[in-house]
Design a protein around this motif. Structure first.
Motif, PDB file in Angstrom:
ATOM      1  N   LYS A  30       0.857  -1.182   0.000  1.00  0.00           N
ATOM      2  CA  LYS A  30       0.000   0.000   0.000  1.00  0.00           C
ATOM      3  C   LYS A  30       0.894   1.234   0.000  1.00  0.00           C
ATOM      4  CE  LYS A  30      -4.052  -1.864   2.431  1.00  0.00           C
ATOM      5  NZ  LYS A  30      -4.956  -1.689   3.608  1.00  0.00           N
ATOM      6  N   ILE A  31       0.468   2.264  -0.748  1.00  0.00           N
ATOM      7  CA  ILE A  31       1.237   3.506  -0.807  1.00  0.00           C
ATOM      8  C   ILE A  31       0.306   4.699  -0.791  1.00  0.00           C
ATOM      9  CG2 ILE A  31       1.343   3.495  -3.350  1.00  0.00           C
ATOM     10  CD1 ILE A  31       4.126   4.831  -3.075  1.00  0.00           C
ATOM     11  N   TRP A  32       0.710   5.706  -0.022  1.00  0.00           N
ATOM     12  CA  TRP A  32       0.008   6.988   0.020  1.00  0.00           C
ATOM     13  C   TRP A  32       0.972   8.075  -0.446  1.00  0.00           C
ATOM     14  CZ3 TRP A  32      -0.791   3.117   3.468  1.00  0.00           C
ATOM     15  CH2 TRP A  32      -2.100   2.789   3.847  1.00  0.00           C
ATOM     16  N   PRO A  33       0.831   8.582  -1.667  1.00  0.00           N
ATOM     17  CA  PRO A  33       1.660   9.724  -2.098  1.00  0.00           C
ATOM     18  C   PRO A  33       1.087  11.010  -1.488  1.00  0.00           C
ATOM     19  CG  PRO A  33       0.806   8.429  -3.969  1.00  0.00           C
ATOM     20  CD  PRO A  33       0.005   8.071  -2.766  1.00  0.00           C
ATOM     21  N   ILE A  34       1.887  11.744  -0.722  1.00  0.00           N
ATOM     22  CA  ILE A  34       1.372  12.925  -0.045  1.00  0.00           C
ATOM     23  C   ILE A  34       2.188  14.167  -0.369  1.00  0.00           C
ATOM     24  CG2 ILE A  34       0.594  11.454   1.874  1.00  0.00           C
ATOM     25  CD1 ILE A  34       2.750  12.921   3.610  1.00  0.00           C
ATOM     26  N   PHE A  35       1.530  15.307  -0.246  1.00  0.00           N
ATOM     27  CA  PHE A  35       2.201  16.606  -0.246  1.00  0.00           C
ATOM     28  C   PHE A  35       1.646  17.373   0.945  1.00  0.00           C
ATOM     29  CE2 PHE A  35       2.796  21.080  -1.088  1.00  0.00           C
ATOM     30  CZ  PHE A  35       4.079  21.137  -1.617  1.00  0.00           C
ATOM     31  N   ILE A  36       2.526  17.889   1.776  1.00  0.00           N
ATOM     32  CA  ILE A  36       2.102  18.635   2.958  1.00  0.00           C
ATOM     33  C   ILE A  36       2.203  20.127   2.679  1.00  0.00           C
ATOM     34  CG2 ILE A  36       2.576  19.114   5.388  1.00  0.00           C
ATOM     35  CD1 ILE A  36       3.695  16.292   5.638  1.00  0.00           C
ATOM     36  N   GLU A 182      -8.172   4.705  -1.418  1.00  0.00           N
ATOM     37  CA  GLU A 182      -8.822   5.991  -1.715  1.00  0.00           C
ATOM     38  C   GLU A 182     -10.191   6.036  -1.066  1.00  0.00           C
ATOM     39  OE1 GLU A 182     -10.397   8.720  -5.476  1.00  0.00           O
ATOM     40  OE2 GLU A 182      -9.147   6.955  -5.859  1.00  0.00           O
ATOM     41  N   GLU A 183     -10.424   7.087  -0.307  1.00  0.00           N
ATOM     42  CA  GLU A 183     -11.704   7.264   0.358  1.00  0.00           C
ATOM     43  C   GLU A 183     -12.690   7.938  -0.589  1.00  0.00           C
ATOM     44  OE1 GLU A 183     -11.110   9.224   4.142  1.00  0.00           O
ATOM     45  OE2 GLU A 183      -9.140   8.294   4.360  1.00  0.00           O
ATOM     46  N   SER A 184     -13.979   7.732  -0.342  1.00  0.00           N
ATOM     47  CA  SER A 184     -15.010   8.291  -1.217  1.00  0.00           C
ATOM     48  C   SER A 184     -15.006   9.812  -1.207  1.00  0.00           C
ATOM     49  CB  SER A 184     -16.393   7.768  -0.805  1.00  0.00           C
ATOM     50  OG  SER A 184     -16.660   8.110   0.555  1.00  0.00           O
ATOM     51  N   ASP A 185     -14.569  10.396  -0.103  1.00  0.00           N
ATOM     52  CA  ASP A 185     -14.521  11.864   0.008  1.00  0.00           C
ATOM     53  C   ASP A 185     -13.100  12.386  -0.175  1.00  0.00           C
ATOM     54  OD1 ASP A 185     -13.533  10.780   2.319  1.00  0.00           O
ATOM     55  OD2 ASP A 185     -14.614  12.131   3.678  1.00  0.00           O
ATOM     56  N   HIS A 186     -12.320  11.676  -0.998  1.00  0.00           N
ATOM     57  CA  HIS A 186     -10.911  12.046  -1.179  1.00  0.00           C
ATOM     58  C   HIS A 186     -10.752  13.509  -1.600  1.00  0.00           C
ATOM     59  CE1 HIS A 186      -6.622  11.356  -2.287  1.00  0.00           C
ATOM     60  NE2 HIS A 186      -6.870  12.330  -3.139  1.00  0.00           N
ATOM     61  N   SER A 187     -11.534  13.940  -2.572  1.00  0.00           N
ATOM     62  CA  SER A 187     -11.350  15.293  -3.119  1.00  0.00           C
ATOM     63  C   SER A 187     -11.581  16.366  -2.073  1.00  0.00           C
ATOM     64  CB  SER A 187     -12.275  15.514  -4.317  1.00  0.00           C
ATOM     65  OG  SER A 187     -11.907  14.669  -5.374  1.00  0.00           O
ATOM     66  N   SER A 188     -12.559  16.163  -1.202  1.00  0.00           N
ATOM     67  CA  SER A 188     -12.841  17.173  -0.180  1.00  0.00           C
ATOM     68  C   SER A 188     -11.827  17.125   0.955  1.00  0.00           C
ATOM     69  CB  SER A 188     -14.264  16.988   0.381  1.00  0.00           C
ATOM     70  OG  SER A 188     -14.410  15.699   0.962  1.00  0.00           O
ATOM     71  N   LYS A 189     -11.291  15.940   1.237  1.00  0.00           N
ATOM     72  CA  LYS A 189     -10.332  15.812   2.335  1.00  0.00           C
ATOM     73  C   LYS A 189      -8.891  16.043   1.901  1.00  0.00           C
ATOM     74  CE  LYS A 189     -10.640  12.585   5.455  1.00  0.00           C
ATOM     75  NZ  LYS A 189     -10.774  11.263   6.124  1.00  0.00           N
ATOM     76  N   TYR A 190      -8.555  15.579   0.683  1.00  0.00           N
ATOM     77  CA  TYR A 190      -7.153  15.567   0.274  1.00  0.00           C
ATOM     78  C   TYR A 190      -6.906  16.186  -1.100  1.00  0.00           C
ATOM     79  CZ  TYR A 190      -6.924  12.094   4.032  1.00  0.00           C
ATOM     80  OH  TYR A 190      -7.015  11.437   5.242  1.00  0.00           O
ATOM     81  N   GLY A 191      -7.920  16.875  -1.634  1.00  0.00           N
ATOM     82  CA  GLY A 191      -7.757  17.478  -2.952  1.00  0.00           C
ATOM     83  C   GLY A 191      -6.836  18.690  -2.915  1.00  0.00           C
TER      84      GLY A 191
END
Length: 380
Positions: A30-36, A182-191
């Protein structure tokens, strides 16, 4: 055992030639690509609207690329010290990968993050990909201190061999065994947020001339590399700061944000040069990349390189403090048409030719206003 990995984008906002990302993909299920989005930068006031727009465009482009591979980019607002303990726990992370960054703030931030990772029993993988070479290896090869002349830099590099060749971008196949939850609310939480979401005013903002992102970076590079004669004959001092159309590649912001790999550009130029007569460093295109390498290395090996105080290679100058002069310079109201035109272009377009940069920097400092270069650096 396969990892749950976070790949942390800082610079290197790209998929191609991203060895730490590839390391995560190869070792993880599993991988989560993130930008802070670090409030340190949001609140600093030294990041102009064009730079913010370029960054957000680059993040949107990166997210689109991940979507095509069946993954997503997670944009998280907060300081790394706040963000990492939470995601380490919530996502059951066992590995953190990122690119080495030698700039001052990163050198303060990254050891703190590594300590947090150790406290949470998270393995850390760091790789070099923002520069052609590992700056620490250059410094070691020069006897433990950075080369402080271009000629010395060339001598040291000549003994180190060529840069590592760039790595290919990941493909869909790389994500078949390594998934991104990917969560269903990805865009609102992590967009990717908008400029307005960050509280930045877009009043009077100019149209985009140089859009951010890896896609534009690669396209722009290929357009220039297709001009064999231009590449082979390129000599930086012979380009013009006055031309209506940029007389250089304008790849510097893409290299700065890592939308384009410097190694990919280096070897692209090398392929054009092969078998042809071409210009040489320091004025050639390869020479420009070596100038970049020179200053990154000098900065990495010199204490307080980003400021005058405590900087052993900086002259200690009793600069004047004149807010009226600084404001006139900042807003292009000095009364000197060439200087004012350059500063207006910088404010509106976010980029100026290197000879124009020399002109306004000289005017600010030793040439006319006798104001510190640190004040100029803070102008956004």
């Amino acid at each position: 055992m396969k990892h749950h990995s976070v790949h942390w984008f800082r610079k290197s906002l790209r998929l191609h030639d991203n060895p730490s990302l590839i390391a995560a993909l190869k070792s993880s299920r599993k991988i989560w690509p993130i930008f802070i989005l670090d409030p340190h930068f949001v609140k600093s006031g030294t990041v102009g609207i064009n730079r913010w727009r370029f960054l957000l465009e680059s993040l949107m482009d990166l997210d689109r690329s991940f979507k095509e591979l069946g993954s997503r980019l997670f944009v998280i607002q907060g300081s790394p010290a706040e963000v990492f303990p939470k995601i380490f726990k919530d996502w059951e992370i066992s590995q953190l990968t990122f690119e080495i960054d030698t700039e001052p703030y990163a050198r303060q931030r990254d050891p703190e993050v590594i300590k947090l990772a150790e406290e949470h029993e998270v393995k850390v993988v760091q790789t070099v990909s923002h520069t052609l070479f590992d700056s620490e290896k250059i410094i070691k090869a020069n006897g433990g201190k950075p080369p402080l002349t271009y000629q010395r830099m060339q001598t040291v590099l000549s003994k180190m061999g060529p840069p590592s060749e760039p790595m290919a971008a990941p493909t869909k196949e790389d994500f078949t065994e390594c998934k991104t939850p990917e969560e269903s609310d990805h865009s609102s939480k992590y967009g990717v947020p908008t400029l307005e979401d960050l509280g930045l005013s877009t009043k009077g903002i100019s149209p985009v001339i140089f859009p951010g992102g890896e896609t534009e970076a690669l396209n722009r590079m290929e357009r220039y590399l297709a001009r064999d004669k231009w590449v082979c004959n390129f000599e930086k001092p012979k380009t013009s700061p006055n031309s209506l159309k940029a007389s250089t590649t304008v790849l510097s912001p893409y290299l700065k944000f890592g939308c384009l790999s410097v190694r990919s550009f280096y070897y692209g130029i090398q392929a054009v040069y092969s078998g042809k007569t071409h210009s040489k460093p320091p004025v050639s295109l390869h020479g420009q990349l070596l100038w970049r390498e020179f200053f990154y290395t000098a900065a990495a090996g010199t204490p307080n390189f980003h400021q005058m105080k405590g900087n052993p290679v900086s002259l200690q100058i009793p600069w004047d403090e004149n807010r009226a002069f600084l404001d006139a310079w900042t807003w292009g109201k000095t009364g000197y048409p060439f200087i004012d035109a350059i500063m207006t272009q910088l404010r509106k377009e976010g980029w100026i030719h290197h000879l124009a940069r020399h002109a306004v920097a000289c005017f600010l400092t030793r040439g006319d206003l006798w104001i510190s270069w640190e004040e100029g650096e803070r102008v956004s």
